[in-house]
Design a protein around this motif. Structure first.
Motif, PDB file in Angstrom:
ATOM      1  N   GLY A  41      -0.029 -28.276  63.145  1.00  0.00           N
ATOM      2  CA  GLY A  41      -0.512 -28.322  64.520  1.00  0.00           C
ATOM      3  C   GLY A  41       0.561 -28.713  65.510  1.00  0.00           C
ATOM      4  O   GLY A  41       0.757 -28.040  66.538  1.00  0.00           O
ATOM      5  N   ASN A  42       1.290 -29.778  65.216  1.00  0.00           N
ATOM      6  CA  ASN A  42       2.322 -30.252  66.149  1.00  0.00           C
ATOM      7  C   ASN A  42       3.518 -29.317  66.204  1.00  0.00           C
ATOM      8  O   ASN A  42       4.098 -29.112  67.276  1.00  0.00           O
ATOM      9  N   SER A  43       3.902 -28.732  65.060  1.00  0.00           N
ATOM     10  CA  SER A  43       5.013 -27.773  65.054  1.00  0.00           C
ATOM     11  C   SER A  43       4.660 -26.530  65.863  1.00  0.00           C
ATOM     12  O   SER A  43       5.494 -26.005  66.614  1.00  0.00           O
ATOM     13  N   THR A  44       3.418 -26.061  65.706  1.00  0.00           N
ATOM     14  CA  THR A  44       2.966 -24.895  66.464  1.00  0.00           C
ATOM     15  C   THR A  44       2.954 -25.176  67.955  1.00  0.00           C
ATOM     16  O   THR A  44       3.373 -24.338  68.768  1.00  0.00           O
ATOM     17  N   LEU A  45       2.496 -26.371  68.323  1.00  0.00           N
ATOM     18  CA  LEU A  45       2.454 -26.750  69.729  1.00  0.00           C
ATOM     19  C   LEU A  45       3.860 -26.804  70.331  1.00  0.00           C
ATOM     20  O   LEU A  45       4.092 -26.304  71.438  1.00  0.00           O
ATOM     21  N   ILE A  46       4.811 -27.377  69.602  1.00  0.00           N
ATOM     22  CA  ILE A  46       6.202 -27.418  70.065  1.00  0.00           C
ATOM     23  C   ILE A  46       6.754 -26.004  70.222  1.00  0.00           C
ATOM     24  O   ILE A  46       7.427 -25.678  71.203  1.00  0.00           O
ATOM     25  N   LEU A  47       6.425 -25.142  69.264  1.00  0.00           N
ATOM     26  CA  LEU A  47       6.927 -23.767  69.277  1.00  0.00           C
ATOM     27  C   LEU A  47       6.420 -22.987  70.482  1.00  0.00           C
ATOM     28  O   LEU A  47       7.206 -22.321  71.170  1.00  0.00           O
ATOM     29  N   ILE A  48       5.132 -23.076  70.777  1.00  0.00           N
ATOM     30  CA  ILE A  48       4.600 -22.307  71.909  1.00  0.00           C
ATOM     31  C   ILE A  48       5.076 -22.878  73.247  1.00  0.00           C
ATOM     32  O   ILE A  48       5.243 -22.133  74.217  1.00  0.00           O
ATOM     33  N   ILE A  49       5.324 -24.195  73.298  1.00  0.00           N
ATOM     34  CA  ILE A  49       5.873 -24.797  74.524  1.00  0.00           C
ATOM     35  C   ILE A  49       7.283 -24.271  74.786  1.00  0.00           C
ATOM     36  O   ILE A  49       7.663 -23.991  75.923  1.00  0.00           O
ATOM     37  N   ILE A  50       8.071 -24.088  73.716  1.00  0.00           N
ATOM     38  CA  ILE A  50       9.434 -23.576  73.848  1.00  0.00           C
ATOM     39  C   ILE A  50       9.439 -22.090  74.206  1.00  0.00           C
ATOM     40  O   ILE A  50      10.221 -21.646  75.063  1.00  0.00           O
ATOM     41  N   LEU A  51       8.546 -21.319  73.570  1.00  0.00           N
ATOM     42  CA  LEU A  51       8.583 -19.864  73.711  1.00  0.00           C
ATOM     43  C   LEU A  51       7.868 -19.335  74.952  1.00  0.00           C
ATOM     44  O   LEU A  51       8.264 -18.297  75.487  1.00  0.00           O
ATOM     45  N   ASP A  52       6.813 -20.017  75.406  1.00  0.00           N
ATOM     46  CA  ASP A  52       6.026 -19.518  76.536  1.00  0.00           C
ATOM     47  C   ASP A  52       6.567 -20.068  77.857  1.00  0.00           C
ATOM     48  O   ASP A  52       6.555 -21.286  78.078  1.00  0.00           O
ATOM     49  N   PHE A  61       6.395 -30.552  78.743  1.00  0.00           N
ATOM     50  CA  PHE A  61       7.649 -31.160  78.279  1.00  0.00           C
ATOM     51  C   PHE A  61       7.351 -32.495  77.589  1.00  0.00           C
ATOM     52  O   PHE A  61       7.845 -32.764  76.487  1.00  0.00           O
ATOM     53  N   PHE A  62       6.520 -33.321  78.226  1.00  0.00           N
ATOM     54  CA  PHE A  62       6.137 -34.598  77.631  1.00  0.00           C
ATOM     55  C   PHE A  62       5.267 -34.390  76.393  1.00  0.00           C
ATOM     56  O   PHE A  62       5.379 -35.132  75.411  1.00  0.00           O
ATOM     57  N   LEU A  63       4.419 -33.376  76.436  1.00  0.00           N
ATOM     58  CA  LEU A  63       3.557 -33.086  75.298  1.00  0.00           C
ATOM     59  C   LEU A  63       4.383 -32.659  74.082  1.00  0.00           C
ATOM     60  O   LEU A  63       4.074 -33.030  72.946  1.00  0.00           O
ATOM     61  N   GLY A  64       5.467 -31.916  74.321  1.00  0.00           N
ATOM     62  CA  GLY A  64       6.366 -31.536  73.239  1.00  0.00           C
ATOM     63  C   GLY A  64       7.032 -32.755  72.606  1.00  0.00           C
ATOM     64  O   GLY A  64       7.178 -32.832  71.387  1.00  0.00           O
ATOM     65  N   ASN A  65       7.428 -33.710  73.457  1.00  0.00           N
ATOM     66  CA  ASN A  65       7.992 -34.969  72.954  1.00  0.00           C
ATOM     67  C   ASN A  65       6.969 -35.716  72.114  1.00  0.00           C
ATOM     68  O   ASN A  65       7.298 -36.284  71.057  1.00  0.00           O
TER      69      ASN A  65
END
Length: 307
Positions: A41-52, A61-65
């Motif tokens: 879940g967290n890896s997917t969330l980081i990935l979509i934050i970076i890609l979208d 940005f804070f959510l990715g952290n």
């Protein structure tokens, strides 16, 4: 004379849940599933934050952290728990115990500060929407995130260093991880300096950020109630609802662990709270943000479509 009994332990025994051998296999399955969901879940969330590109905003940005911290936090203790649940020799070397204690404290402390920063971000977004891009610019976001990480890592270094230098009269830790409070219960004598450090850091990282979050949400709530349209109020509530849910889950568990009298609960209850605090909350964070956020759901569908 008493100092002659002090021993430098090269390894520790982790009591964990060994008093309940029939429960260990259930806890292993539960913890493994929760850990895998947390990583995914967290890896997917980081990935979509970076890609979208639509998610290149301060909130995400804070959510990715936050997601990265949750991965580090669970990875510091859950793999050891999984191994020990299936092993008859529930041991951990001193170096492993030190790393585990430091990472758990560092990630937990950083998250306390970051949740307060995220509350301020929501305050600016709702109470000062026109100035939001200026106030929460990229440089400010990087600086506040860096301060959160630095503060969490330094306080963790202070706590873990003094805790591991404390003379211990045993090496059986009544916990499933090298949790600082459980380790300090083995101390041969009470230390005023260690107690003071724990108290100051606990106040600095728990009640103070919680107070800042409450103040932010008082202003947020008063602003939302002044919004005339029901659609506007609903949108404002939805942007804060996920963060507020995470805050309640995280601080509820943390406060029950670190700001309670030592005699108010048994050690077994402490272990259960710690397990929920260490596994359940990090697992729920990406789910809460995904279910309550239209942008995240659309970005997730877009990513799945590409795959």
């Amino acid at each position: 004379m008493q100092q002659e009994n002090f021993t430098i332990w090269s390894f520790f025994f982790l009591e964990g849940f060994s008093r309940y051998p029939r429960l260990e296999i259930v806890l292993f399955i539960f913890s493994l599933i929760m850990y895998l969901i947390t990583l995914l879940g967290n890896s997917t969330l980081i990935l979509i934050i970076i890609l979208d590109s639509r998610l290149q905003t301060p909130m995400y940005f804070f959510l990715g952290n936050l997601s990265f911290m949750d991965i580090c936090y669970t990875s510091a203790s859950i793999p050891t728990l999984l191994v020990n649940l299936l092993s008859s020799q529930k041991t951990i070397f001193f170096s492993g115990c030190a790393i585990q204690m430091y990472l758990s404290l560092a990630m937990g402390s950083t998250e306390c500060v970051l949740l307060a920063v995220m509350a301020y971000d929501r305050y600016v977004a709702i109470c000062n929407p026109l100035r939001y891009p200026i106030i929460m610019n990229r440089q400010v976001c990087v600086q506040t995130a860096s301060i959160s990480w630095t503060m969490g890592c330094l306080t963790a270094l202070l706590e873990s260093t003094f805790a591991l230098k404390t003379p211990l009269c045993g090496n059986l830790i009544d916990h499933f991880t090298c949790e600082i409070l459980a380790v300090l219960k083995l101390a041969c004598m009470s230390s005023l300096l260690m107690d003071t450090i724990m108290l100051v850091v606990s106040i600095l990282l728990l009640p103070i950020p919680m107070l800042l979050i409450c103040i932010s949400y008082v202003f947020i709530l008063s602003t939302i109630l002044r919004i005339s349209s029901a659609e506007g109020r609903s949108k404002a509530f939805s942007t804060c609802g996920a963060h507020l849910t995470v805050v309640i889950l995280y601080y509820g568990a943390a406060l029950s662990m670190y700001l309670k009298p030592s005699s108010s609960n048994s050690q077994e209850i402490d272990k259960i709270i710690s397990l929920l605090y260490g596994v359940l909350t990090p697992m729920l964070n990406p789910i809460i943000y995904s279910l309550r956020n239209k942008e995240v759901k659309e970005a997730m569908k877009k990513l799945l479509g590409k795959i």
